[in-house]
Design a protein around this motif. Sequence first.
Motif, PDB file in Angstrom:
ATOM      1  N   GLY A 166      52.762  77.812  -5.096  1.00  0.00           N
ATOM      2  CA  GLY A 166      52.549  77.476  -3.694  1.00  0.00           C
ATOM      3  C   GLY A 166      53.524  76.449  -3.176  1.00  0.00           C
ATOM      4  O   GLY A 166      54.095  76.593  -2.088  1.00  0.00           O
ATOM      5  N   ILE A 167      53.734  75.394  -3.969  1.00  0.00           N
ATOM      6  CA  ILE A 167      54.645  74.328  -3.541  1.00  0.00           C
ATOM      7  C   ILE A 167      56.063  74.859  -3.388  1.00  0.00           C
ATOM      8  O   ILE A 167      56.746  74.583  -2.386  1.00  0.00           O
ATOM      9  N   MET A 168      56.521  75.661  -4.358  1.00  0.00           N
ATOM     10  CA  MET A 168      57.903  76.151  -4.314  1.00  0.00           C
ATOM     11  C   MET A 168      58.115  77.106  -3.155  1.00  0.00           C
ATOM     12  O   MET A 168      59.166  77.081  -2.499  1.00  0.00           O
ATOM     13  N   VAL A 169      57.131  77.962  -2.884  1.00  0.00           N
ATOM     14  CA  VAL A 169      57.282  78.897  -1.769  1.00  0.00           C
ATOM     15  C   VAL A 169      57.390  78.148  -0.452  1.00  0.00           C
ATOM     16  O   VAL A 169      58.273  78.416   0.378  1.00  0.00           O
ATOM     17  N   TRP A 170      56.503  77.176  -0.230  1.00  0.00           N
ATOM     18  CA  TRP A 170      56.552  76.414   1.015  1.00  0.00           C
ATOM     19  C   TRP A 170      57.807  75.554   1.094  1.00  0.00           C
ATOM     20  O   TRP A 170      58.378  75.379   2.184  1.00  0.00           O
ATOM     21  N   VAL A 171      58.255  75.015  -0.042  1.00  0.00           N
ATOM     22  CA  VAL A 171      59.497  74.231  -0.042  1.00  0.00           C
ATOM     23  C   VAL A 171      60.680  75.102   0.346  1.00  0.00           C
ATOM     24  O   VAL A 171      61.544  74.698   1.144  1.00  0.00           O
ATOM     25  N   MET A 172      60.729  76.324  -0.197  1.00  0.00           N
ATOM     26  CA  MET A 172      61.833  77.231   0.150  1.00  0.00           C
ATOM     27  C   MET A 172      61.788  77.606   1.626  1.00  0.00           C
ATOM     28  O   MET A 172      62.827  77.688   2.303  1.00  0.00           O
ATOM     29  N   ILE A 173      60.582  77.843   2.158  1.00  0.00           N
ATOM     30  CA  ILE A 173      60.467  78.179   3.579  1.00  0.00           C
ATOM     31  C   ILE A 173      60.945  77.015   4.445  1.00  0.00           C
ATOM     32  O   ILE A 173      61.697  77.196   5.416  1.00  0.00           O
ATOM     33  N   VAL A 174      60.500  75.816   4.095  1.00  0.00           N
ATOM     34  CA  VAL A 174      60.922  74.631   4.857  1.00  0.00           C
ATOM     35  C   VAL A 174      62.426  74.423   4.749  1.00  0.00           C
ATOM     36  O   VAL A 174      63.090  74.066   5.739  1.00  0.00           O
ATOM     37  N   MET A 175      62.988  74.653   3.547  1.00  0.00           N
ATOM     38  CA  MET A 175      64.439  74.496   3.382  1.00  0.00           C
ATOM     39  C   MET A 175      65.206  75.492   4.235  1.00  0.00           C
ATOM     40  O   MET A 175      66.245  75.151   4.819  1.00  0.00           O
ATOM     41  N   VAL A 176      64.715  76.733   4.329  1.00  0.00           N
ATOM     42  CA  VAL A 176      65.374  77.726   5.191  1.00  0.00           C
ATOM     43  C   VAL A 176      65.358  77.262   6.643  1.00  0.00           C
ATOM     44  O   VAL A 176      66.364  77.351   7.362  1.00  0.00           O
ATOM     45  N   ILE A 177      64.200  76.747   7.080  1.00  0.00           N
ATOM     46  CA  ILE A 177      64.102  76.260   8.457  1.00  0.00           C
ATOM     47  C   ILE A 177      65.053  75.090   8.690  1.00  0.00           C
ATOM     48  O   ILE A 177      65.736  75.006   9.731  1.00  0.00           O
ATOM     49  N   LEU A 178      65.118  74.173   7.719  1.00  0.00           N
ATOM     50  CA  LEU A 178      66.004  73.013   7.874  1.00  0.00           C
ATOM     51  C   LEU A 178      67.477  73.426   7.864  1.00  0.00           C
ATOM     52  O   LEU A 178      68.285  72.892   8.637  1.00  0.00           O
ATOM     53  N   VAL A 179      67.834  74.380   7.008  1.00  0.00           N
ATOM     54  CA  VAL A 179      69.233  74.834   6.956  1.00  0.00           C
ATOM     55  C   VAL A 179      69.638  75.489   8.266  1.00  0.00           C
ATOM     56  O   VAL A 179      70.726  75.235   8.809  1.00  0.00           O
ATOM     57  N   ILE A 180      68.761  76.342   8.803  1.00  0.00           N
ATOM     58  CA  ILE A 180      69.079  76.970  10.089  1.00  0.00           C
ATOM     59  C   ILE A 180      69.134  75.920  11.194  1.00  0.00           C
ATOM     60  O   ILE A 180      69.987  75.981  12.095  1.00  0.00           O
ATOM     61  N   GLY A 181      68.232  74.924  11.120  1.00  0.00           N
ATOM     62  CA  GLY A 181      68.280  73.850  12.112  1.00  0.00           C
ATOM     63  C   GLY A 181      69.579  73.070  12.043  1.00  0.00           C
ATOM     64  O   GLY A 181      70.159  72.715  13.088  1.00  0.00           O
ATOM     65  N   TYR A 182      70.056  72.803  10.826  1.00  0.00           N
ATOM     66  CA  TYR A 182      71.354  72.119  10.699  1.00  0.00           C
ATOM     67  C   TYR A 182      72.472  72.999  11.238  1.00  0.00           C
ATOM     68  O   TYR A 182      73.433  72.493  11.839  1.00  0.00           O
ATOM     69  N   GLY A 183      72.361  74.311  11.034  1.00  0.00           N
ATOM     70  CA  GLY A 183      73.381  75.206  11.580  1.00  0.00           C
ATOM     71  C   GLY A 183      73.428  75.148  13.087  1.00  0.00           C
ATOM     72  O   GLY A 183      74.517  75.163  13.688  1.00  0.00           O
ATOM     73  N   ILE A 184      72.244  75.073  13.726  1.00  0.00           N
ATOM     74  CA  ILE A 184      72.212  74.937  15.189  1.00  0.00           C
ATOM     75  C   ILE A 184      72.870  73.634  15.627  1.00  0.00           C
ATOM     76  O   ILE A 184      73.664  73.601  16.579  1.00  0.00           O
TER      77      ILE A 184
END
Length: 322
Positions: free
Chosen positions: A37-55
């Motif tokens: 559970g922790i790893m799945v949510w961490v990966m989801i949050v990391m994807v959101i943060l990476v896309i946010g940094y791209g913006i």
Amino acid sequence: MKIFEDYTQSWYWILIGLVIAMLTSLLFIVLLRFLAGIMVWVMIVMVILVIGYGIFHCYMEYAALKGTAGSDVTLQQLGFQTDFAVYLQIRQTWLAFMIILAIVEVVIILLLIFLRKRILIAIALIKEASRAIGHVMSSLFYPLFTFVLLAVVVAYWAVTAVFLSTSNEPIYKVFNETACDYSRKTCNPANYSTSPNYSTSPEKAQCPDSMCLFAFYGGETAYHKYLIGLQFYNVFLFFWCANFVTALGQMTLAGAFASYYWAFVKPDDMPAFPLFSSLGRSLRYHTGTLAFGSLILSIVQIIRVLLEYLDHKLQVSRTRSR
């Protein structure tokens, strides 16, 4: 030859990369068993943060190009350019990137909001899959067996392709650094420097630095005329064997985990060696199914290769006609 030279000079780096990838994958699977559970949510949050940094990065580039000469040119005015670095000097490019990333970010956030229950179900499935891997530990190393079989298939295809390409007579031609009509004619390397047909000819006087070098393997025999057909047949067999090996690996792993799934008392009702039992069942009862399915995939793939080959030939002919 250049490809094989690269492999001989960097094979250990390739091997180190494969080992690192394997160890990372094993560590990831082990962590999923205890921290799914922790790893799945961490990966989801990391994807959101990476896309946010791209913006944010696209916005900074868009703002930095403000006032720069030529940066306000539109993509329509610029047209198609072979050097893609030119597009990075246009503000409209970064604006388009920023809009696309923003749309992707919003879509992902909305999916998380509306599909959060399904994500929880997926986490539960990942935990159960991790338990299954814990009872079938040999499944972690079975892909190495599939890799070895694929390596054998690739090696056989490569050796056969090289043999077909080099089984004709070598053709030597005259090469010269300067442009002259004498270059590209066939020659005999054994007597090129002393043959009167070359050394005393006027063309030789015009091209004194010309050399008789290997050009390609060729000939006018029936074998040479149908060589491309033999190469396509070799590619077809490669697709068939590669698809068969891949399908065998998938069915073996599916059968091994099916023995875990259908066991009432885990792991007491499971076979002693579930992976080997599944491999034996696949080879004994399902070889025809695997071969027929691989044949269908191979036919589709070879048709695609033929269409790409014809498209390449037509593009070359159109370029020459222009």
